[in-house]
Scaffold this motif. Structure first.
Motif, PDB file in Angstrom:
ATOM      1  N   CYS A 139       0.817  -1.223   0.000  1.00 45.01           N
ATOM      2  CA  CYS A 139       0.000   0.000   0.000  1.00 45.01           C
ATOM      3  C   CYS A 139       0.853   1.276   0.000  1.00 45.01           C
ATOM      4  O   CYS A 139       1.748   1.423   0.831  1.00 45.01           O
ATOM      5  CB  CYS A 139      -0.913  -0.026   1.220  1.00 45.01           C
ATOM      6  SG  CYS A 139      -1.858   1.487   1.452  1.00 45.01           S
ATOM      7  N   CYS A 167       0.081   3.056   3.667  1.00 44.45           N
ATOM      8  CA  CYS A 167       0.520   2.505   4.960  1.00 44.45           C
ATOM      9  C   CYS A 167       1.511   1.345   4.822  1.00 44.45           C
ATOM     10  O   CYS A 167       2.042   0.876   5.823  1.00 44.45           O
ATOM     11  CB  CYS A 167      -0.690   2.079   5.795  1.00 44.45           C
ATOM     12  SG  CYS A 167      -1.411   0.520   5.272  1.00 44.45           S
ATOM     13  N   CYS A 208      -5.968  -2.060   0.005  1.00 44.43           N
ATOM     14  CA  CYS A 208      -5.184  -2.356   1.215  1.00 44.43           C
ATOM     15  C   CYS A 208      -6.048  -3.026   2.290  1.00 44.43           C
ATOM     16  O   CYS A 208      -7.171  -2.604   2.558  1.00 44.43           O
ATOM     17  CB  CYS A 208      -4.602  -1.056   1.761  1.00 44.43           C
ATOM     18  SG  CYS A 208      -3.735  -1.281   3.326  1.00 44.43           S
ATOM     19  N   CYS A 247      -5.712  -0.057   5.651  1.00 46.73           N
ATOM     20  CA  CYS A 247      -6.271   1.303   5.614  1.00 46.73           C
ATOM     21  C   CYS A 247      -7.294   1.498   4.505  1.00 46.73           C
ATOM     22  O   CYS A 247      -7.888   2.570   4.406  1.00 46.73           O
ATOM     23  CB  CYS A 247      -5.148   2.334   5.500  1.00 46.73           C
ATOM     24  SG  CYS A 247      -4.459   2.488   3.847  1.00 46.73           S
TER      25      CYS A 247
HETATM   26 ZN   LIG Z   1      -2.869   0.857   3.492  1.00 51.14          ZN
END
Ligand SMILES: [Zn+2]
Ligand SMILES: [Zn+2]
Length: 285
Positions: free
Chosen positions: A158, A161, A181, A184
């Motif tokens: 991702c 994050c 993701c 998140c």
């Molecule tokens: Zn993420």
């Protein structure tokens, strides 16, 4: 309880938590501060835009969403009443940061130990920890994801994050491959012929399987992409096969297609995000 009834309760619970997350994000979006300079530096260095360890500094936000989560759990019957009451009674002893730390660090054994220390079932506590992490991670992601440069990010992790994708889709309008993701919820573009987990580009070892339905249903729009190099799979929703009126929510679609995970695992493939899906089948692996 029969399996279909249990599965319906689980999906209802996840839908209610998803709604609680949306409300939480709306009312707390101004409480996240990440300096622009830090975002810019991380973008230039091709790093995820925020460090997930930041979530462990959000004790107050985590505590607030923990209250919301407990209210949803009390109103739902997927987890036994007795266990939920025990969880609620232990609230004062629980540190929301300790509930998410093992998940963020991928240190699941220490999570099990924390649940035991609280005298609670691991499944329920890990479900709470996971949902707490996701809610606050989404809050951060909403703050920074418009700053992702989709054209320069080629990684399978991702851009916001750094976590693994949990599911993907082939976009309705242009067939582009979009990963989502697991932590998140950010979605990002990815190459059509490449494994997001090991960057394998050899088309001989990348393939997918579909599960045929007797009548065309939403499920037939799904396939499972597998990599024979790293033996990891990911579920793919081909939006082009859905009626135009449908606007699928990948988070819920992922929960709704656990039968595909089971098939892929029977075939010898694994998923680094499967543990996020099914507490009833062993959230902790
Ligand atoms: Zn993420
Ligand atoms: Zn691979």
């Amino acid at each position: 309880m029969s399996a279909p009834a249990e599965s319906k309760l689980y999906l209802d619970l996840c839908q209610q938590i998803s709604d609680a997350r949306t409300a939480f994000k709306t009312s707390h979006q101004d409480q996240i501060e990440i300096p622009d300079q830090e975002i810019q530096r991380r973008a230039e260095e091709q790093e995820p835009l925020f460090d997930v360890q930041r979530l462990t500094a959000e004790r107050e936000l985590l505590g607030e969403f923990l209250n919301d989560l407990l209210a949803v759990l009390k109103a739902n019957e997927f987890f036994s009443r007795e266990e939920v009451d025990k969880l609620v009674a232990s609230k004062e002893k629980m540190d929301p940061v300790e509930l998410i730390r093992p998940l963020i660090n991928g240190d699941l054994p220490s999570f099990k130990a924390y649940a035991a220390q609280l005298g609670l079932e691991t499944d329920l506590v890990s479900f709470v920890g996971l949902n707490l992490s996701q809610a606050v991670a989404e809050l951060y992601a909403d703050k920074v994801k418009q700053k992702v440069d989709q054209e320069s990010w080629y990684k399978g992790s991702c851009p916001v994050c750094g976590s693994y994708p949990a599911i993907e889709k082939l976009r309705r309008d242009d067939g582009k491959r979009i990963l989502r993701c697991g932590l998140c919820g950010t979605e990002w573009h990815f190459k059509r012929i490449m494994c997001p987990f090991c960057s394998n580009e050899d088309h001989n070892s990348l393939r997918f399987f579909v599960v045929e339905e007797e009548t065309p249903t939403e499920k037939s729009a799904f396939r499972v992409d597998v990599c024979d190099k790293c033996k990891i799979y990911i579920k793919t929703l081909d939006e082009r096969k859905l009626p135009k009126s449908e606007k699928p929510d990948l988070y819920l679609e992922n929960l709704n297609t656990i039968y595909l995970d089971i098939l892929a695992q029977k075939d010898g493939y694994e998923s680094p995000t499967y543990w996020m899906l099914a507490p009833a089948e062993g959230l902790i692996v």
